[in-house]
Scaffold this motif. Structure first.
Motif, PDB file in Angstrom:
ATOM      1  N   VAL A 115      45.625  13.217 -23.856  1.00  0.00           N
ATOM      2  CA  VAL A 115      45.544  13.063 -22.400  1.00  0.00           C
ATOM      3  C   VAL A 115      45.482  11.582 -22.017  1.00  0.00           C
ATOM      4  CG1 VAL A 115      44.047  13.465 -20.394  1.00  0.00           C
ATOM      5  CG2 VAL A 115      44.487  15.303 -21.991  1.00  0.00           C
ATOM      6  N   ARG A 126      52.343  13.797 -28.983  1.00  0.00           N
ATOM      7  CA  ARG A 126      53.015  14.899 -28.278  1.00  0.00           C
ATOM      8  C   ARG A 126      54.058  15.547 -29.188  1.00  0.00           C
ATOM      9  NH1 ARG A 126      52.658  17.158 -22.606  1.00  0.00           N
ATOM     10  NH2 ARG A 126      54.290  18.675 -22.795  1.00  0.00           N
ATOM     11  N   ILE A 180      40.029  30.694 -27.414  1.00  0.00           N
ATOM     12  CA  ILE A 180      40.308  29.345 -27.917  1.00  0.00           C
ATOM     13  C   ILE A 180      39.591  29.120 -29.255  1.00  0.00           C
ATOM     14  CG2 ILE A 180      38.539  27.965 -26.695  1.00  0.00           C
ATOM     15  CD1 ILE A 180      42.241  27.055 -26.947  1.00  0.00           C
ATOM     16  N   LEU A 318      40.389  18.574 -28.033  1.00  0.00           N
ATOM     17  CA  LEU A 318      40.923  18.538 -26.666  1.00  0.00           C
ATOM     18  C   LEU A 318      41.417  19.926 -26.241  1.00  0.00           C
ATOM     19  CD1 LEU A 318      42.316  17.268 -24.118  1.00  0.00           C
ATOM     20  CD2 LEU A 318      44.248  16.745 -25.587  1.00  0.00           C
ATOM     21  N   GLY A 323      41.565  24.394 -22.887  1.00  0.00           N
ATOM     22  CA  GLY A 323      41.950  25.799 -22.863  1.00  0.00           C
ATOM     23  C   GLY A 323      40.879  26.725 -22.331  1.00  0.00           C
ATOM     24  N   GLY A 390      45.113  16.092 -12.223  1.00  0.00           N
ATOM     25  CA  GLY A 390      45.781  15.796 -13.496  1.00  0.00           C
ATOM     26  C   GLY A 390      47.081  15.030 -13.352  1.00  0.00           C
ATOM     27  N   PRO A 391      48.000  15.527 -12.523  1.00  0.00           N
ATOM     28  CA  PRO A 391      49.302  14.878 -12.503  1.00  0.00           C
ATOM     29  C   PRO A 391      49.287  13.552 -11.734  1.00  0.00           C
ATOM     30  CG  PRO A 391      49.404  17.108 -11.576  1.00  0.00           C
ATOM     31  CD  PRO A 391      47.982  16.716 -11.656  1.00  0.00           C
ATOM     32  N   PRO A 454      51.051  23.327 -10.560  1.00  0.00           N
ATOM     33  CA  PRO A 454      49.723  23.567 -11.172  1.00  0.00           C
ATOM     34  C   PRO A 454      49.615  22.987 -12.572  1.00  0.00           C
ATOM     35  CG  PRO A 454      50.704  25.616 -10.415  1.00  0.00           C
ATOM     36  CD  PRO A 454      51.753  24.570 -10.273  1.00  0.00           C
ATOM     37  N   ARG A 460      55.471  14.877 -19.529  1.00  0.00           N
ATOM     38  CA  ARG A 460      54.032  14.787 -19.771  1.00  0.00           C
ATOM     39  C   ARG A 460      53.290  15.913 -19.050  1.00  0.00           C
ATOM     40  NH1 ARG A 460      50.520   9.436 -21.130  1.00  0.00           N
ATOM     41  NH2 ARG A 460      48.972  10.709 -22.201  1.00  0.00           N
ATOM     42  N   ASN A 461      53.967  17.011 -18.826  1.00  0.00           N
ATOM     43  CA  ASN A 461      53.290  18.125 -18.146  1.00  0.00           C
ATOM     44  C   ASN A 461      52.269  18.769 -19.095  1.00  0.00           C
ATOM     45  OD1 ASN A 461      54.829  19.493 -19.969  1.00  0.00           O
ATOM     46  ND2 ASN A 461      55.705  20.933 -18.534  1.00  0.00           N
TER      47      ASN A 461
HETATM   48  C1  HEM Z   1      45.617  27.612 -16.224  1.00  0.00           C
HETATM   49  C2  HEM Z   1      45.415  26.767 -17.207  1.00  0.00           C
HETATM   50  C3  HEM Z   1      45.780  25.298 -17.196  1.00  0.00           C
HETATM   51  C4  HEM Z   1      46.064  24.465 -16.141  1.00  0.00           C
HETATM   52  C5  HEM Z   1      46.083  24.816 -14.642  1.00  0.00           C
HETATM   53  C6  HEM Z   1      46.356  23.159 -16.692  1.00  0.00           C
HETATM   54  C7  HEM Z   1      46.725  22.049 -15.942  1.00  0.00           C
HETATM   55  C8  HEM Z   1      47.103  20.826 -16.473  1.00  0.00           C
HETATM   56  C9  HEM Z   1      47.596  19.711 -15.703  1.00  0.00           C
HETATM   57  C10 HEM Z   1      47.756  19.687 -14.191  1.00  0.00           C
HETATM   58  C11 HEM Z   1      47.851  18.697 -16.566  1.00  0.00           C
HETATM   59  C12 HEM Z   1      48.407  17.318 -16.198  1.00  0.00           C
HETATM   60  C13 HEM Z   1      49.940  17.390 -16.266  1.00  0.00           C
HETATM   61  C14 HEM Z   1      50.680  16.166 -15.799  1.00  0.00           C
HETATM   62  O1  HEM Z   1      50.122  15.072 -15.862  1.00  0.00           O
HETATM   63  O2  HEM Z   1      51.855  16.296 -15.347  1.00  0.00           O
HETATM   64  C15 HEM Z   1      47.542  19.158 -17.902  1.00  0.00           C
HETATM   65  C16 HEM Z   1      47.681  18.409 -19.049  1.00  0.00           C
HETATM   66  C17 HEM Z   1      47.350  18.862 -20.309  1.00  0.00           C
HETATM   67  N1  HEM Z   1      46.928  20.136 -20.636  1.00  0.00           N
HETATM   68 FE1  HEM Z   1      46.674  21.703 -19.386  1.00  0.00          FE
HETATM   69  N2  HEM Z   1      46.225  23.221 -18.059  1.00  0.00           N
HETATM   70  C18 HEM Z   1      45.884  24.511 -18.409  1.00  0.00           C
HETATM   71  C19 HEM Z   1      45.701  25.005 -19.695  1.00  0.00           C
HETATM   72  C20 HEM Z   1      45.802  24.253 -20.852  1.00  0.00           C
HETATM   73  C21 HEM Z   1      45.624  24.777 -22.203  1.00  0.00           C
HETATM   74  C22 HEM Z   1      45.356  26.238 -22.542  1.00  0.00           C
HETATM   75  C23 HEM Z   1      45.777  23.718 -23.065  1.00  0.00           C
HETATM   76  C24 HEM Z   1      45.700  23.671 -24.566  1.00  0.00           C
HETATM   77  C25 HEM Z   1      45.282  24.625 -25.338  1.00  0.00           C
HETATM   78  C26 HEM Z   1      46.066  22.537 -22.246  1.00  0.00           C
HETATM   79  C27 HEM Z   1      46.276  21.265 -22.750  1.00  0.00           C
HETATM   80  C28 HEM Z   1      46.690  20.173 -21.997  1.00  0.00           C
HETATM   81  C29 HEM Z   1      46.978  18.867 -22.571  1.00  0.00           C
HETATM   82  C30 HEM Z   1      46.840  18.463 -24.040  1.00  0.00           C
HETATM   83  C31 HEM Z   1      47.407  18.044 -21.523  1.00  0.00           C
HETATM   84  C32 HEM Z   1      47.833  16.579 -21.619  1.00  0.00           C
HETATM   85  C33 HEM Z   1      49.345  16.501 -21.933  1.00  0.00           C
HETATM   86  C34 HEM Z   1      49.856  15.092 -22.170  1.00  0.00           C
HETATM   87  O3  HEM Z   1      49.231  14.119 -21.730  1.00  0.00           O
HETATM   88  O4  HEM Z   1      50.922  14.960 -22.794  1.00  0.00           O
HETATM   89  N3  HEM Z   1      46.066  22.907 -20.919  1.00  0.00           N
HETATM   90  N4  HEM Z   1      47.093  20.467 -17.818  1.00  0.00           N
END
Ligand code: HEM
Length: 525
Positions: A115, A126, A180, A318, A323, A390-391, A454, A460-461
Motif C-alpha cells: 500500500v 505487485r 482471511i 497486509l 481483507g 484509498g484512491p 469502491p 494500482r486498484n
Molecule cells: C469490500 C472490500 C474491499 C474494498 C472496498 C477495498 C477497497 C480498496 C481501495 C479503495 C483501495 C485503493 C485503490 C486505489 O488506490 O486505486 C484498495 C487497495 C488495496 N487493497 Fe483493497 N478493498 C477491499 C478488500 C481487499 C481485500 C480482501 C484485500 C486482500 C486480501 C485487499 C488488499 C488491498 C491492497 C493490497 C491494496 C493496495 C494495492 C496497491 O497499492 O497496489 N483489499 N482497496
C-alpha cells in the motif's frame, strides 16, 4: 542585544509568514479555486470538523468538480471529474503511480507493505502478488471460503431460532476473520472462534489505532525539517504494533518452508510460490505506462531469497488487515439493503433459487453466473464506498492534466462520494436511492468507467477485489437462500456513516431473520 534578538525573531517570523502565504498561492497559479486556508492548519480543521466526504461535497458545490485544499501544509487537488481521474489513474499512470501517503512513512523499508511502497519496489511487490489474486487462484481458494460460509450459516441458523434481533455486522466480522485466517495463513477455523486465540489477540492489536500512531504524521507535516525523526518514530510504533502478527506470520512461513507436506492453496502459499529473484531483473529501468499496466496481468517466476521472504510476510499481514474489515463492512451494508429493500431482496432470492440448488455455499462457477447478485452488491458499494480515502495519487514528475499544469509532489485526492452521487452518471432514479438496476449491462456500457470507484482504478486498484466479491457473493447467496433479512425497531434507518479506519455504519446493523419456505426449482445448468 535585546533589540537584535527581537529583530532576528521578527525577520524569521516574516520569512516563515511570507513562505507560508506564498505556498498558499499554489492553486491560484494553477487556476484552481478552493476554500481559503488557515495560516497554520490550512483546511485541516474544516476537514476534521465533519466527515471528510461532506466537506468535499460542500466544496464541490462551491468551487466545482476540481478544487484545491491544504491538509496542514500539503496542498492536494480534490476532484470528482472522471476525465481528470482517468488521466491520473490510467492514462498517465507512470507519472502518478505513487499513492498519496504521509511523509512520515519510509516507503523503502522492507517491512513497508505494498500500500505504501513506491516506484520499482511497488511494481515488484505487485508483480509477486498479482498471480495470487487471479481468477484461477480464486477458483482454487473457493472451497476454503465455502467452508467458512457454511460454519457462518450454522450461526445464522441459531440466530433465526432465537427469533431475536441481532447485530449482523459483528457476525460478518467473525466470518471474514475466519476466511482471511483460513485463506491467508491456513489457521484452523476453531482457533479463530476461540476468544483466547493468539491470532485474534494479535489482530485486535493491529486494528486498534491509538492517537499516538498519528504523531509522526503531524510532526512531518507541521515541521518538515523533522521528517527524518518522524520516520524513525513511525517505524518504531508500527513495528511495535505489528510485532505479534509478524511473529505469527513468520512462524507460518517457516513451517511451510520446513515441511513440504503442509502445502495448501492459500494466500501465503501462493505468495511463497511466486518466486521473486527473477522479477528483479525483469523490472525495466524506466517505468512507462504500458509496462506498468501489464502488472495487472500477473508475474513471472524466479528464486526465493531472504529479503523477499520478509517482504512476503509484510504483504500477508497486509492482506489480513485489508481483507477483514472491508469485506465485513461491505456485507453489513448489503444486509441493510436486503432488509430495507424487500423488492430487491425478493428479486435476489428468485435468482438464488434458480441457481443455488445444492446444499451449502454456492461454488465459484455458480456465483459467477448470478447477474442480479452482482448488481445488488455493486449498488450497495456505490452507496457505501468503504475505503473512499484509498484512491489518491502523488505526481512523481510534473505533468499537464486536462490543461492544468500539475507540479511534482502534488497530491490528487479522489472525491468518491460526489462521483457516486452524481446524477450525470447515476440518474434516474435519484442517486440516493438503492436501485440495483443501475448495473444492467446496457447501463454499464453507457457509463464512464471511472464512475464506480469502491475499489479504486487503474494498475494500482484494489488487488483483493475479486477475493472480496467472491466472499461477499457466496455469503449473501447462502443467507437469502435460507432466510429473509428484515428490519426491526432497532434498525437505524437511514443509516449514518462514520469515518474510522474505513467508513463504517455509526450503529450496529440490527436485523431479524425469518426462515423461507422455498420449493427449489432444479434448473441449474
Ligand atoms: C469490500 C472490500 C474491499 C474494498 C472496498 C477495498 C477497497 C480498496 C481501495 C479503495 C483501495 C485503493 C485503490 C486505489 O488506490 O486505486 C484498495 C487497495 C488495496 N487493497 Fe483493497 N478493498 C477491499 C478488500 C481487499 C481485500 C480482501 C484485500 C486482500 C486480501 C485487499 C488488499 C488491498 C491492497 C493490497 C491494496 C493496495 C494495492 C496497491 O497499492 O497496489 N483489499 N482497496
Amino acid at each position: 542585544m535585546w533589540l537584535y534578538l527581537v529583530a532576528v525573531i521578527v525577520i524569521l517570523a516574516s520569512v516563515w509568514l511570507w513562505q507560508r502565504i506564498d505556498s498558499y498561492r499554489v492553486f491560484k497559479k494553477m487556476g484552481i479555486n478552493g476554500p481559503p486556508p488557515n495560516l497554520i492548519f490550512g483546511n485541516f480543521r474544516q476537514i476534521m470538523s465533519q466527515p471528510v466526504w461532506m466537506a468535499y461535497r460542500k466544496w464541490e458545490q462551491l468551487y466545482g468538480k476540481t478544487f484545491g485544499v491544504f491538509f496542514l501544509n500539503s496542498p492536494s487537488i480534490v476532484t470528482s471529474d472522471v476525465h481528470f481521474l482517468q488521466e491520473v489513474f490510467v492514462k498517465q499512470f507512470s507519472k502518478f503511480h505513487q499513492r498519496e501517503i504521509p511523509d512520515s512513512i519510509d516507503t523503502e523499508d522492507e517491512k513497508t507493505n505494498m500500500v505504501f511502497a513506491k516506484g520499482k519496489r511497488w511494481k515488484r511487490l505487485r508483480l509477486i502478488s498479482n498471480p495470487t489474486f487471479s481468477s484461477l487462484k480464486m477458483k482454487q481458494m473457493a472451497p476454503l471460503i465455502q467452508e467458512s460460509v457454511n460454519s457462518f450459516m450454522e450461526a445464522m441458523e441459531k440466530r433465526c431460532q432465537e427469533e431475536k434481533p441481532f447485530d449482523i455486522h459483528s457476525e460478518f466480522q467473525g466470518l471474514t476473520m475466519e476466511v482471511i485466517a483460513s485463506c491467508g495463513f491456513g489457521i484452523e477455523l476453531n482457533s479463530v472462534r476461540d476468544n483466547t486465540s493468539p491470532f485474534l489477540a494479535a489482530c485486535c492489536k493491529v486494528f486498534s489505532t491509538p492517537l499516538v500512531m498519528m504523531w509522526p504524521m503531524f510532526i512531518a507535516e507541521l515541521l518538515p525539517s523533522l521528517t527524518g525523526l518522524a520516520k524513525v518514530m513511525n517505524k518504531y510504533l508500527t513495528r511495535k504494533k505489528m510485532r505479534d502478527i509478524d511473529a505469527l506470520v513468520s512462524a507460518a512461513v517457516q513451517s511451510r518452508l520446513n515441511d513440504p507436506k503442509s502445502r495448501r492453496v492459500d494466500l501465503l502459499q501462493l505468495m511463497l510460490d511466486a518466486k521473486t529473484d527473477n522479477l528483479d531483473s525483469t523490472v525495466p529501468q524506466a517505468m512507462t505506462d504500458s509496462d506498468v499496466i501489464t502488472t495487472q496481468e500477473g508475474g513471472e517466476t524466479g528464486q526465493q531469497n531472504d529479503s523477499s521472504l520478509s517482504e512476503i510476510q509484510a504483504q500477508c499481514a497486509l492482506f489480513l488487515f485489508a481483507g477483514y474489515e472491508t469485506t465485513s463492512t461491505a456485507l453489513a451494508y448489503a444486509a441493510y439493503h436486503l432488509a430495507t429493500s424487500p423488492e430487491a431482496q425478493k428479486a435476489l432470492q428468485a435468482e438464488v433459487d434458480q441457481y443455488c440448488t445444492d446444499e451449502g455455499a454456492p461454488s465459484y462457477e455458480t456465483i459467477s453466473k448470478m447477474q442480479y447478485l452482482d448488481m445488488f452488491l455493486k449498488e450497495s458499494l456505490r452507496l457505501h464506498p468503504i475505503a473512499p480515502f484509498g484512491p489518491g495519487r502523488t505526481a512523481q514528475e510534473s505533468s499537464t492534466v486536462m490543461g492544468v499544469h500539475i507540479p511534482k509532489g502534488m497530491k490528487i485526492r479522489c472525491d468518491v462520494y460526489s462521483i457516486h452521487m452524481d446524477p450525470e452518471h447515476w440518474g434516474p432514479p435519484d442517486p440516493s436511492l438503492f436501485c440495483p438496476e443501475r448495473f444492467t449491462a446496457e447501463r454499464i456500457a453507457k457509463r464512464h468507467p471511472m464512475a464506480w470507484l469502491p475499489f479504486g482504478a487503474g494498475p494500482r486498484n484494489c488487488i483483493g477485489m475479486r477475493f472480496a466479491l467472491m466472499e461477499a457473493k457466496m455469503t449473501l447467496a447462502c443467507l437469502v437462500k435460507k432466510f429473509s433479512v428484515e428490519t426491526c425497531a432497532e434498525t437505524q434507518i437511514p443509516l449514518v456513516h462514520v469515518a474510522r479506519c474505513t467508513v463504517q455504519p455509526e450503529k450496529a446493523i440490527t436485523v431479524r431473520l425469518t426462515r423461507r419456505h422455498v420449493v427449489v426449482n432444479k434448473t441449474e445448468e
